[in-house]
Design an enzyme around this catalytic site. Sequence first.
Site, PDB file in Angstrom:
ATOM      1  CB  SER A  94      -0.918  -0.010   1.228  1.00  0.00           C
ATOM      2  OG  SER A  94      -0.111  -0.062   2.399  1.00  0.00           O
ATOM      3  CD  GLU A  95       2.656   3.550   3.229  1.00  0.00           C
ATOM      4  OE1 GLU A  95       2.583   4.432   2.348  1.00  0.00           O
ATOM      5  OE2 GLU A  95       2.258   3.698   4.386  1.00  0.00           O
ATOM      6  CG  HIS A 124       8.002   1.765   5.653  1.00  0.00           C
ATOM      7  ND1 HIS A 124       8.264   2.728   6.603  1.00  0.00           N
ATOM      8  CD2 HIS A 124       6.717   1.390   5.850  1.00  0.00           C
ATOM      9  CE1 HIS A 124       7.190   2.918   7.335  1.00  0.00           C
ATOM     10  NE2 HIS A 124       6.231   2.117   6.907  1.00  0.00           N
ATOM     11  CG  HIS A 156       6.273   0.538  11.512  1.00  0.00           C
ATOM     12  ND1 HIS A 156       5.010  -0.018  11.457  1.00  0.00           N
ATOM     13  CD2 HIS A 156       6.384   1.278  10.393  1.00  0.00           C
ATOM     14  CE1 HIS A 156       4.392   0.368  10.347  1.00  0.00           C
ATOM     15  NE2 HIS A 156       5.213   1.156   9.682  1.00  0.00           N
ATOM     16  CG  HIS A 158       4.261   5.779   9.291  1.00  0.00           C
ATOM     17  ND1 HIS A 158       3.645   6.037   8.096  1.00  0.00           N
ATOM     18  CD2 HIS A 158       4.513   4.456   9.289  1.00  0.00           C
ATOM     19  CE1 HIS A 158       3.515   4.903   7.414  1.00  0.00           C
ATOM     20  NE2 HIS A 158       4.032   3.938   8.126  1.00  0.00           N
TER      21      HIS A 158
HETATM   22  P1  13P Z   1       1.883  -2.924   3.414  1.00  0.00           P
HETATM   23  O1  13P Z   1       1.675  -4.303   3.991  1.00  0.00           O
HETATM   24  O2  13P Z   1       0.725  -2.499   2.527  1.00  0.00           O
HETATM   25  O3  13P Z   1       3.198  -2.794   2.715  1.00  0.00           O
HETATM   26  O4  13P Z   1       1.839  -1.879   4.596  1.00  0.00           O
HETATM   27  C1  13P Z   1       2.587  -2.055   5.746  1.00  0.00           C
HETATM   28  C2  13P Z   1       2.957  -0.760   6.393  1.00  0.00           C
HETATM   29  O5  13P Z   1       3.813  -0.757   7.268  1.00  0.00           O
HETATM   30  C3  13P Z   1       2.310   0.501   5.999  1.00  0.00           C
HETATM   31  O6  13P Z   1       2.974   1.602   6.544  1.00  0.00           O
END
Ligand code: 13P
Length: 271
Positions: A77-78, A97, A99, A160
């Site tokens: 989604s990113e 990416h 967290h 985020h």
């Molecule tokens: P996706 O699974 O769509 O890549 O999203 C995970 C996410 O960490 C969104 O910030």
Amino acid sequence: MVNEFEIKKQICDIGKRIYNRGMVANNDGNISVKISENEFLCTPTGVSKGFMTPEFICKVDATGKVIQANAGFKPSSEIKMHMRVYKERPDVKSVVHAHPMYATAFAIAGIPLTQPIMPEAVIALGCVPIAKYGTPSTNEIPDAVSEYVQYFDAVLLENHGALTFSDSLLAAYNKMESVEFYAQLLYLSRQLGGPKELSDAQVQRLYEIRRQFGMTGKHPANLCPNNKDGKPSCHNCGGKNSCSGNCGGSANASEELVKNITAKVIKELGL
Ligand code: 13P
């Protein structure tokens, strides 16, 4: 000729590493790799990045449109965030990416990683700014990241997480590890009464080492405050690059940051 299957396996391995190191929870995080000018492999949306196999991995074009995806899998989604980095940084071959706990805590507290506290972090990252909050999956995050993408290889995403990019998948992942380690050390040293920061002269020597090593990517060591005029940066500059030797290189990290923030506020207020 790239071996796509091999790269898919490498993406799965890096997914395992970010999951096993607690840099993501649940289905969080995403990874992409550029395999040609208009072809990119990326992780699918909504799966645990710690338990992927090669058939999970999707292929998209430079606009994020699907070229190939197995049934049941759609690109992250990113994907727009990843594609913006590739568009604006032709040297980048991979984007990660995640967290990670400490880096994300700083991103949530709105505190960029700017204090020079250890040589490795200064050489690898210089400092890590925060891109302003954007709604996931929209163009708000790519727009916010775009502000920093020419100057850094690692950015915190406000409230985020973190984003890193480099000229290989392993290098992009390693930067994520470096960001998290830096954030963790900064957090812990703050609990112990506050870090003893490296001096400007010590930072300059580390920047010089980085330049001598010819390290790739974007880093504050390659910027000159005389030329960037309100552009996002921090630490200071050795004056070795594009300024004609009249750069004092004396501003410390927080002074530089305050200057940039003040310039931004003045601009936004139209003063
Ligand atoms: P996706 O699974 O769509 O890549 O999203 C995970 C996410 O960490 C969104 O910030």
